[in-house]
Design a protein around this motif. Structure first.
Motif, PDB file in Angstrom:
ATOM      1  N   VAL A   6       0.864  -1.187   0.000  1.00  0.00           N
ATOM      2  CA  VAL A   6       0.000   0.000   0.000  1.00  0.00           C
ATOM      3  C   VAL A   6       0.891   1.225   0.000  1.00  0.00           C
ATOM      4  O   VAL A   6       1.724   1.403   0.909  1.00  0.00           O
ATOM      5  CB  VAL A   6      -0.937   0.018   1.218  1.00  0.00           C
ATOM      6  CG1 VAL A   6      -1.816   1.266   1.196  1.00  0.00           C
ATOM      7  CG2 VAL A   6      -1.792  -1.238   1.256  1.00  0.00           C
ATOM      8  N   ARG A   7       0.758   2.046  -1.019  1.00  0.00           N
ATOM      9  CA  ARG A   7       1.551   3.262  -1.131  1.00  0.00           C
ATOM     10  C   ARG A   7       0.611   4.435  -1.386  1.00  0.00           C
ATOM     11  O   ARG A   7       0.101   4.604  -2.495  1.00  0.00           O
ATOM     12  CB  ARG A   7       2.567   3.156  -2.263  1.00  0.00           C
ATOM     13  CG  ARG A   7       3.625   2.075  -2.039  1.00  0.00           C
ATOM     14  CD  ARG A   7       4.618   2.051  -3.182  1.00  0.00           C
ATOM     15  NE  ARG A   7       5.651   1.044  -2.963  1.00  0.00           N
ATOM     16  CZ  ARG A   7       6.654   0.801  -3.807  1.00  0.00           C
ATOM     17  NH1 ARG A   7       6.741   1.509  -4.925  1.00  0.00           N
ATOM     18  NH2 ARG A   7       7.551  -0.125  -3.530  1.00  0.00           N
ATOM     19  N   GLY A   8       0.366   5.191  -0.351  1.00  0.00           N
ATOM     20  CA  GLY A   8      -0.573   6.295  -0.462  1.00  0.00           C
ATOM     21  C   GLY A   8      -1.971   5.782  -0.752  1.00  0.00           C
ATOM     22  O   GLY A   8      -2.522   4.969   0.004  1.00  0.00           O
ATOM     23  N   ASN A   9      -2.517   6.219  -1.880  1.00  0.00           N
ATOM     24  CA  ASN A   9      -3.868   5.782  -2.272  1.00  0.00           C
ATOM     25  C   ASN A   9      -3.842   4.602  -3.242  1.00  0.00           C
ATOM     26  O   ASN A   9      -4.894   4.200  -3.740  1.00  0.00           O
ATOM     27  CB  ASN A   9      -4.616   6.936  -2.922  1.00  0.00           C
ATOM     28  CG  ASN A   9      -4.896   8.062  -1.941  1.00  0.00           C
ATOM     29  OD1 ASN A   9      -5.127   7.801  -0.758  1.00  0.00           O
ATOM     30  ND2 ASN A   9      -4.882   9.302  -2.436  1.00  0.00           N
ATOM     31  N   SER A  10      -2.660   4.065  -3.538  1.00  0.00           N
ATOM     32  CA  SER A  10      -2.562   2.954  -4.490  1.00  0.00           C
ATOM     33  C   SER A  10      -2.276   1.644  -3.764  1.00  0.00           C
ATOM     34  O   SER A  10      -1.605   1.628  -2.721  1.00  0.00           O
ATOM     35  CB  SER A  10      -1.466   3.234  -5.518  1.00  0.00           C
ATOM     36  OG  SER A  10      -0.202   3.240  -4.896  1.00  0.00           O
TER      37      SER A  10
END
Length: 453
Positions: A6-10
């Motif tokens: 999970v990276r930020g909103n992605s």
């Protein structure tokens, strides 16, 4: 097991694709190769981590069960795949040429920048609709469109089954669905003897006694034009075969059944085709080697023709060599459409040739179709008709049926009866039987006038 990042909103999921990284020496290492995705479809992100994780589990399930399609493979462009596919096919040169032409003209220009694995059924159906609209505008023929869609179907099937570039084909065949479109059919008429006589007469004025015999041979044997007609060699014609067959075993076996004093017959052993730009003798289409009994009048006609020239081909070109690409323009067109009187090369004068309206714009292949019609009219068994035309009868019927000497004798008798009945209907013109092949510069004057009946 897959793992989710999970990276930020992605959200991205990675999974093992079943391969290992290759070392500098070319051998696989223990380091696994991974693939990843940020959504179930391009441009559509995962809604949550659970969806991403389950997506990775599905991919690893495919890997374990041999169903996984590597992303790098599925992204192969059609412009690369089409030519690799063609190169891998084991086909005759003529088939390769036809496929190459269809790929170059229609498939690669339209699909070239598409990845093989990304083509959808929606896109395929839209393309097929465009092709059918081109048919309605008379830009393409219905037959050509069928060939294009058939070739595209083969490409997609092999991409699934052979090369593992996608999981399923976008080409879905459904019977009797959608708006009905009646396929246009060629306007065919029953083959009539007076039409054949007109064609044979014109062929004589174009090609000499060879042309006269060519038309009657095609109509009364059903040989495939042009390949099997042009590939018929002297040693396999009825006046010489089977005694002249170069295969000792075949000669001995066939001599018990065929021959000028038994049942005159010709042997379909070759067809003439171009391979790599060179005309060669290859086996007949579908390896349909076969023996065709001929009626007595045609046997006599072939005897006169072979006595008139020393060419290895039964039907040589005007120059004495093998027939080739000049057929359509210089032979068939004036035979079918007629031509005005003119002075040919070497001061040879060719008289006016009258057109044959019934054959205007038609293919010479229709004479083969007409031969089949005659056999049906005369009530011959299906196995006899299909075998004569070089077809196989599928299923139990083909397994248990066999072409017998009685069937062959009856075919020769009915064809002879048809020929004699025609000549009894009126006074028809027949050419003189040549003592030598008419020279390209002048018609032979030393001929014996006779009508072969």
């Amino acid at each position: 097991m897959p793992y989710v990042e999970v990276r930020g909103n992605s959200i991205r999921v990675k999974w093992w694709n079943g391969d290992y990284i290759v070392g500098p020496d070319g051998t696989p290492t223990k380091r696994k190769k991974y693939e990843s995705a940020s959504g179930p479809q391009p441009g559509v992100p995962f809604e949550d981590e659970d969806e991403a994780y389950n997506y990775g589990l599905d991919r690893e399930y495919d890997v374990r069960h041999g169903k996984h399609i590597r992303r790098v493979d599925s992204k192969t462009l059609m412009k690369d795949y089409c030519w690799r596919w063609l190169e891998a096919q084991d086909l005759r040169d003529t088939s390769v040429g036809r496929y190459r032409s269809r790929l170059r003209s229609r498939i690669v220009p339209y699909w070239g920048e598409h990845a093989v694995g990304d083509i959808t059924t929606w896109e395929y159906e839209a393309w097929k609709k465009l092709l059918h609209e081109a048919v309605l505008r008379e830009e393409l023929s219905h037959h050509y469109v069928d060939q294009l869609t058939s070739l595209f179907g083969m490409l997609m099937t092999d991409a699934v089954v052979k090369y593992k570039l996608r999981s399923e084909s976008p080409v879905i065949v459904q019977r009797r669905r959608g708006r009905y479109r009646k396929k246009p059919r060629e306007d065919k008429r029953p083959m009539q003897m007076h039409v054949l006589h007109a064609l044979a007469t014109n062929a004589y004025h174009v090609w000499g006694f060879t042309g006269w015999t060519y038309i009657w041979t095609l109509a009364f044997t059903g040989l495939r034009p042009p390949g099997e007609m042009w590939g018929l060699r002297r040693e396999f014609a009825s006046p010489t075969w089977p005694a002249s067959d170069p295969d000792d075993e075949q000669r001995d076996r066939m001599s018990e059944r065929y021959g000028p004093h038994l049942m005159p017959a010709l042997r379909v052993q070759f067809q003439s085709q171009y391979e790599a730009g060179t005309r060669k003798q290859v086996g007949p289409k579908y390896d349909s080697y076969r023996t065709l009994v001929v009626p007595p009048f045609l046997h006599e006609m072939h005897s006169a023709l072979l006595a008139s020239h020393d060419s290895p081909w039964v039907f040589p070109a005007l120059g004495g060599g093998q027939m080739g690409t000049q057929w359509g323009m210089h032979y068939w067109k004036p035979i079918r459409e007629g031509s005005a009187a003119r002075r040919a090369r070497r001061d040879r004068v060719r008289q006016e040739i009258h057109p044959v309206p019934e054959m205007a714009g038609k293919r010479i292949y229709l004479l083969r179709h007409g031969h089949r019609e005659w056999l049906e009219e005369d009530g011959h068994p299906r196995i006899a008709m299909e075998t004569r035309l070089g077809h196989e009868v599928a299923g139990v019927e083909g397994l248990y049926s066999n072409l017998t000497p009685v069937m062959e004798k009856r075919i020769a008798e009915t064809l002879q009866e048809r020929w004699e009945a025609f000549w009894r209907t009126g006074v028809w013109w027949a050419p003189p039987s040549p003592s030598s092949l008419p020279d390209v510069s002048t018609r032979s004057s030393s001929v014996q006038v006779s009508r072969t009946l």
